[in-house]
Scaffold this motif. Structure first.
Motif, PDB file in Angstrom:
ATOM      1  N   ARG A  28     -18.185  65.564 -12.997  1.00 32.16           N
ATOM      2  CA  ARG A  28     -17.879  65.471 -11.564  1.00 32.16           C
ATOM      3  C   ARG A  28     -17.041  64.203 -11.386  1.00 32.16           C
ATOM      4  O   ARG A  28     -17.514  63.105 -11.703  1.00 32.16           O
ATOM      5  N   VAL A  31     -16.013  61.636  -9.235  1.00 30.90           N
ATOM      6  CA  VAL A  31     -16.477  61.133  -7.942  1.00 30.90           C
ATOM      7  C   VAL A  31     -16.397  59.613  -7.910  1.00 30.90           C
ATOM      8  O   VAL A  31     -16.746  58.948  -8.899  1.00 30.90           O
ATOM      9  N   TYR A  73     -27.534  59.222  -1.440  1.00 29.18           N
ATOM     10  CA  TYR A  73     -26.339  58.993  -2.257  1.00 29.18           C
ATOM     11  C   TYR A  73     -25.149  59.598  -1.532  1.00 29.18           C
ATOM     12  O   TYR A  73     -25.275  60.669  -0.917  1.00 29.18           O
ATOM     13  N   GLN A  80     -15.444  63.230  -3.927  1.00 24.36           N
ATOM     14  CA  GLN A  80     -15.114  63.982  -5.140  1.00 24.36           C
ATOM     15  C   GLN A  80     -13.714  64.545  -5.037  1.00 24.36           C
ATOM     16  O   GLN A  80     -13.324  65.082  -4.000  1.00 24.36           O
ATOM     17  N   HIS A  92     -23.642  73.561 -13.571  1.00 20.56           N
ATOM     18  CA  HIS A  92     -24.916  72.941 -13.945  1.00 20.56           C
ATOM     19  C   HIS A  92     -25.883  73.090 -12.771  1.00 20.56           C
ATOM     20  O   HIS A  92     -25.520  73.616 -11.716  1.00 20.56           O
ATOM     21  N   HIS A 140     -29.560  71.071 -10.863  1.00 19.97           N
ATOM     22  CA  HIS A 140     -30.490  69.938 -10.842  1.00 19.97           C
ATOM     23  C   HIS A 140     -31.407  70.073  -9.631  1.00 19.97           C
ATOM     24  O   HIS A 140     -31.106  70.825  -8.691  1.00 19.97           O
ATOM     25  N   ARG A 149     -21.761  69.215   0.683  1.00 16.03           N
ATOM     26  CA  ARG A 149     -20.334  68.884   0.573  1.00 16.03           C
ATOM     27  C   ARG A 149     -19.771  68.932   1.973  1.00 16.03           C
ATOM     28  O   ARG A 149     -20.068  69.874   2.727  1.00 16.03           O
ATOM     29  N   HIS A 158     -24.276  75.586  -9.942  1.00 17.98           N
ATOM     30  CA  HIS A 158     -23.088  75.384  -9.114  1.00 17.98           C
ATOM     31  C   HIS A 158     -21.937  74.823  -9.937  1.00 17.98           C
ATOM     32  O   HIS A 158     -22.139  74.009 -10.835  1.00 17.98           O
ATOM     33  N   HIS A 164     -17.417  74.027  -9.385  1.00 20.34           N
ATOM     34  CA  HIS A 164     -16.318  73.968  -8.437  1.00 20.34           C
ATOM     35  C   HIS A 164     -15.020  74.244  -9.185  1.00 20.34           C
ATOM     36  O   HIS A 164     -14.910  73.965 -10.377  1.00 20.34           O
ATOM     37  N   ASP A 209     -19.617  64.151  -0.993  1.00 18.68           N
ATOM     38  CA  ASP A 209     -20.881  64.644  -1.547  1.00 18.68           C
ATOM     39  C   ASP A 209     -22.015  63.831  -0.943  1.00 18.68           C
ATOM     40  O   ASP A 209     -21.961  62.590  -0.946  1.00 18.68           O
ATOM     41  N   LEU A 243     -26.139  63.535  -1.502  1.00 23.48           N
ATOM     42  CA  LEU A 243     -27.288  64.005  -2.294  1.00 23.48           C
ATOM     43  C   LEU A 243     -28.509  63.138  -2.023  1.00 23.48           C
ATOM     44  O   LEU A 243     -28.398  61.988  -1.589  1.00 23.48           O
ATOM     45  N   ILE A 253     -30.373  61.863  -4.223  1.00 20.87           N
ATOM     46  CA  ILE A 253     -30.634  61.284  -5.548  1.00 20.87           C
ATOM     47  C   ILE A 253     -31.648  60.128  -5.522  1.00 20.87           C
ATOM     48  O   ILE A 253     -32.627  60.154  -6.277  1.00 20.87           O
TER      49      ILE A 253
HETATM   50  C1  1HN Z   1     -23.294  66.731  -8.693  1.00 17.46           C
HETATM   51  O1  1HN Z   1     -23.817  67.767  -9.344  1.00 17.46           O
HETATM   52  C2  1HN Z   1     -22.196  66.895  -7.882  1.00 17.46           C
HETATM   53  O2  1HN Z   1     -22.152  69.240  -8.151  1.00 17.46           O
HETATM   54  C3  1HN Z   1     -21.668  65.831  -7.193  1.00 17.46           C
HETATM   55  O3  1HN Z   1     -20.442  68.313  -7.279  1.00 17.46           O
HETATM   56  C4  1HN Z   1     -22.208  64.576  -7.308  1.00 17.46           C
HETATM   57  C5  1HN Z   1     -23.841  63.114  -8.279  1.00 17.46           C
HETATM   58  C6  1HN Z   1     -24.888  62.908  -9.119  1.00 17.46           C
HETATM   59  C7  1HN Z   1     -25.451  63.959  -9.802  1.00 17.46           C
HETATM   60  C8  1HN Z   1     -24.950  65.227  -9.664  1.00 17.46           C
HETATM   61  C9  1HN Z   1     -21.566  68.251  -7.759  1.00 17.46           C
HETATM   62  C10 1HN Z   1     -23.301  64.377  -8.132  1.00 17.46           C
HETATM   63  C11 1HN Z   1     -23.854  65.447  -8.833  1.00 17.46           C
END
Ligand code: 1HN
Length: 351
Positions: A70, A72, A91, A95, A106, A108, A114, A147, A149, A161, A163, A165
């Motif tokens: 990513r 970012v 967080y 991006q 991936h 999580h 977004r 997900h 992109h 973004d 999150l 986190i």
């Molecule tokens: C993540 O998966 C995305 O999917 C963006 O675009 C920022 C920051 C930390 C961990 C995973 C994404 C992220 C992230």
């Protein structure tokens, strides 16, 4: 100079001798542990897009989306440098995805939102469905959903973004996994989720496909904007917020994600808002127009002149007021649903 009081000496000795046993006296820290009112270490901050964008574009030359996973630039709270956090619980990052690039699939346990800032035509895929991005669209990646992109359009696309986190880190509840495919297989036509859940209707036999998270994963800007415009024209404007709506999970009426609330508001032409403060710190993305945010805490004042694509953060229990001469549209997100679930959300509207 007076000699130290004997009790002070024996206390120091007591503390010193208990320390190796991982013991420490509460009475030395009690006031800091339960402050009379919230006392965040976070500070207000503004990121002007004109200043951020060149660094983003340089990042575009320095590393591919594939290599970065990513690409970012994290918006770090100036008082929390090194913690990848914009507030203690949230967080935020900007991006960039360039034409032809893919950010690989991936998943999580952290939830993501977004908010599209610049460019059109990139897509994000969630659970087998793609959605095309346009400026002002609000898109969700529910916890533990695959997900990826991609950008099949002609120019760079940038989004905010958001999150949870730091929150998930606090609970030590983070899991993550890479997909075997770089881009996940598309199994549903674009727009299916919006057709099923985005018209104040829902399939007769449905279960919530993403648990506590909204089954709508893209909320198009044109709809939000139209609602705000109509309300600005036809209804009284709130003296603190202008015209402000919260996004919702249509299956519950609650926030789109269990950990994050999202909002869009219009400040009408000539708006000079009253001041407020609340326990949920919030991140703002300026969509259209210009304005000013004045944020105060104790004897400190921050004055942010903002325009399109600028971002700023108003931390917990800081007093804020907004004004706009030409009128403007603001998107924001915060950790309010968690405050509400815990029964600790607190808000004050000052007159
Ligand atoms: C993540 O998966 C995305 O999917 C963006 O675009 C920022 C920051 C930390 C961990 C995973 C994404 C992220 C992230």
């Amino acid at each position: 100079m007076n000699a130290p009081h004997p009790t002070a000496l024996s206390r120091e000795q007591l503390y010193r001798e208990m320390a190796p046993h991982n013991l420490t006296p509460l009475w030395e820290v009690l006031h800091a542990l339960v402050p009379p009112q919230p006392k965040t270490p976070c500070v207000p901050a503004l990121w002007k897009y004109d200043e951020v964008r060149p660094f983003l574009m340089r990042a575009g030359e320095a590393i591919t989306a594939d290599e970065a996973v990513r690409r970012v630039l994290i918006l770090e709270n100036p008082a929390l440098r090194g913690q990848s956090a914009v507030t203690q619980s949230l967080y935020a990052g900007l991006q960039l995805i360039l034409p032809g690039e893919v950010a690989p699939s991936h998943r999580h346990t952290q939830s993501a939102l977004r908010f599209i800032v610049e460019g059109s035509g990139a897509y994000t895929a969630v659970d087998g469905e793609r959605t095309t991005m346009h400026p002002g669209d609000f898109i969700i990646t529910p916890s533990w959903t695959w997900h990826d992109h991609g950008n099949e359009a002609g120019g760079p696309v940038v989004w905010l973004d958001g999150l949870d986190i730091p929150m998930i880190r606090f609970f030590d509840a983070g899991f993550a996994e890479n997909d075997t495919a770089r881009s996940q297989a598309v199994t549903r036509a674009e727009g299916t989720s919006l057709a099923r859940y985005g018209h104040n209707m829902a399939p007769v036999r449905h279960d919530a496909p993403f648990g506590a998270t909204s089954p709508i994963f893209s909320y198009p800007y044109e709809r939000s904007r139209e609602a705000l415009e109509r309300l600005e024209r036809d209804t009284p404007v709130d003296a603190w917020d202008g015209v402000k709506l919260r996004y919702l999970n249509p299956l519950t009426g609650g926030s789109p994600m269990p950990t994050m609330a999202t909002f869009m508001q219009r400040l009408p032409h000539g708006f000079a808002g009253k001041a407020w403060r609340q326990t949920d710190g919030a991140v703002y993305s300026v969509v259209e127009g210009q304005g000013e945010a004045v944020v105060e805490n104790g004897d400190k004042t921050w004055r942010f002149e903002f325009g399109p694509r600028d971002h700023f953060v108003v931390p917990s229990w800081h007093t804020a007021r907004f004004a706009s001469e030409p009128g403007c549209v603001l998107f924001s997100f915060s950790d309010r649903p968690v405050h509400q679930a815990l029964g600790i959300h607190h808000e004050e509207r000052l007159s």
